[in-house]
Design an enzyme around this catalytic site. Structure first.
Site, short mmCIF file in Angstrom:
data_model
loop_
_atom_site.label_atom_id
_atom_site.label_comp_id
_atom_site.label_asym_id
_atom_site.label_seq_id
_atom_site.Cartn_x
_atom_site.Cartn_y
_atom_site.Cartn_z
N ASP A 175 0.76 -1.25 0.00
CA ASP A 175 0.00 0.00 0.00
C ASP A 175 0.80 1.31 0.00
OD1 ASP A 175 -1.54 -2.20 0.51
OD2 ASP A 175 -2.20 -1.56 2.47
N ARG A 208 2.22 2.49 10.69
CA ARG A 208 1.15 2.41 9.68
C ARG A 208 1.27 3.55 8.66
NH1 ARG A 208 -2.22 -1.73 8.78
NH2 ARG A 208 -3.71 -0.21 7.98
N TYR A 363 5.58 -0.24 8.01
CA TYR A 363 4.80 -0.94 6.99
C TYR A 363 5.62 -1.36 5.78
CZ TYR A 363 -0.17 -1.75 5.88
OH TYR A 363 -1.41 -2.29 5.63
N GLU A 407 3.31 -9.14 11.90
CA GLU A 407 2.96 -8.80 10.52
C GLU A 407 4.22 -8.44 9.70
OE1 GLU A 407 0.16 -5.61 10.51
OE2 GLU A 407 -0.42 -5.89 8.40
#
Ligand code: 9WN
Length: 443
Positions: A175, A208, A363, A407
């Site tokens: 993203d 994030r 991220y 993650e």
């Protein structure tokens, strides 16, 4: 990692998958991601195929509940009972499109097409285990996956040369990766969208995407929604269009895997082979930069290469696209301690260490992810690099062993970020560990 460590890691990983199992499908993580995601479910199926092929088949079937009439397999298949994720179905409003399924709400974009590869993994394991349903599963999945691949050539190849465009950063799966921030910085937001983020209830903002990134994500969603999710209408004016090297590389690999499944059940696979050749040829012709010795994704709106150094270029190894001299140049890049080989660390950072955008805690701006490492490992194996593949595999599985099923991970220290009990970290750890056992037995 010794045998007993491997065994306990596989056991713990299986536990994570059971915890996130909602019957016919697996959520990526508790809390942060309560729905079914496209490429997550494919990675999950690849891991499950090793321990429970039947359940792996169910994972893919359930993903296809969300397939659109135009063949698109959406990024998200929503659980209508869940309200804890933004943007939910009431934001996407996919019922505006006659192509959207009516039985289940979905998002209006897709994600990297790992499906064909997952179908092959499940089919191969089920066949090897002598499971009677394997050919029937292959028949069913072949047609559905072929329709998905056709969607890309019918609706997403505006230059008619086999290069697929990604129209939303969420479609890329990476993203806030620098190429998307660059292409995104050229998008003029006619207004600032109004919304409330829910991800920050679960994960610290420093790990994030920023609010500015989210403004872009939501703005593009609303713009495409205004065209009622009509692909052709939207593409005619879409302000973000990226011919993404990783996405197209994943598609080439999926073509090849689906060709293998098709061949095993006597289906005509010429169309898949032609697509694969065309896409692969265009990647080599249009995305390779000889001076830089790498492939760059292309910003089709600005008409410029996105020269941000990320692991996307290694998608050409995974996709079987690079020839030997190009592969060698990519391997040098992969081994370069200033770019992708942090000394005493945990490769492969998703953004190069020397990139101005590199951030080891945020991220897709630097952290090492298990799924992207998995792709690189498959590529290395395919290009006759078993030692490099084994070394990378070893450092990859050390991450969940030492830091849990997080993650993403800091490429230098290994510290884990984002959500915990992340399904694809678990599923692909199982696949990696067991695949290495196979390699060992074969030698
Ligand atoms: C948006 C589910 C997904 C992954 C993506 C990852 C992240 C979603 C989000 O989580 O994206 O799709 O809300 O941040 O970037 O690759 O599929 O795990």
């Amino acid at each position: 990692m010794n045998e007993s460590d491997s065994r306990s890691l596989v056991e713990e990983a299986s536990r994570v998958l059971r915890e996130n199992d909602l019957g016919g499908w697996t959520k990526p993580a508790p809390g942060l991601y309560p729905h079914q995601w496209n490429w997550d479910s494919c990675f999950i199926a690849i891991g499950l195929a090793r321990i429970d092929p039947e359940r792996a088949a169910t994972e893919l079937r359930s993903l296809l509940r969300g397939q659109w009439r135009n063949g698109m397999v959406p990024q998200i298949v929503f659980d209508p009972k869940e309200k804890g994720y933004f943007p939910g179905p009431e934001v996407w409003q996919c019922e505006r499109s006659p192509d959207a399924p009516t039985s289940v709400p979905t998002s209006g974009i897709t994600q990297p097409p790992v499906l064909g590869t997952a179908v092959r993994a499940v089919f191969d394991r089920a066949t090897a285990a002598g499971l009677r349903w394997a050919p029937e599963f292959a028949e069913e999945m072949f047609d559905r996956t072929l329709a998905y691949h056709r969607f890309f050539y019918d609706e997403r190849c505006p230059d008619d040369d086999g290069l697929v465009v990604v129209v939303h950063p969420w479609e890329s799966g990476l993203d806030n990766s620098p190429p998307y921030l660059d292409a995104g910085s050229r998008v003029h937001l006619a207004y600032t969208p109004k919304y409330e983020r829910l991800d920050l209830l679960h994960v610290s903002a420093k790990n994030r995407p920023t609010n500015k990134d989210y403004d872009l994500f939501v703005y593009l969603l609303e713009l495409m929604r205004d065209d009622d999710w009509n692909q052709k209408r939207y593409l005619a004016h879409a302000p973000l269009q990226v011919q993404d090297v990783l996405f197209n590389g994943i598609l080439c690999r999926a073509h090849r895997d689906l060709e293998a499944v098709g061949a095993a059940i006597g289906r005509d696979t010429r169309e898949l082979r032609d697509w694969r050749r065309q896409t692969s040829e265009s990647i080599n012709r249009r995305l390779w930069n000889d001076e830089d010795g790498t492939y760059w994704s292309w910003d089709r709106v600005a008409g410029t290469a996105l020269r941000d150094d990320t692991l996307a270029t290694f998608g050409t190894l995974y996709g079987g696209i690079a020839d030997t001299p190009r592969c060698e140049r990519l391997l040098r890049r992969l081994d370069d301690p200033t770019r992708f080989a942090p000394e005493d660390g945990y490769p492969v950072p998703t953004t190069a260490l020397n990139s101005p955008r590199y951030n080891p805690e945020n991220y897709w701006l630097g952290p090492t992810w298990i799924a992207t490492n998995w792709l690189v490992i498959q590529g290395l194996r395919q290009y006759g690099q078993p030692d490099r593949a084994a070394r990378l595999l070893h450092s990859t599985v050390e991450l969940p062993k030492r830091h849990g099923f997080r993650e993403y991970f800091n490429p230098r220290s290994g510290e884990g970020y984002g959500t915990d009990r992340f399904s694809w970290t678990a599923a692909l750890s199982i696949d990696l560990i067991q695949s290495q056992d196979e390699v060992r037995q074969a030698t």
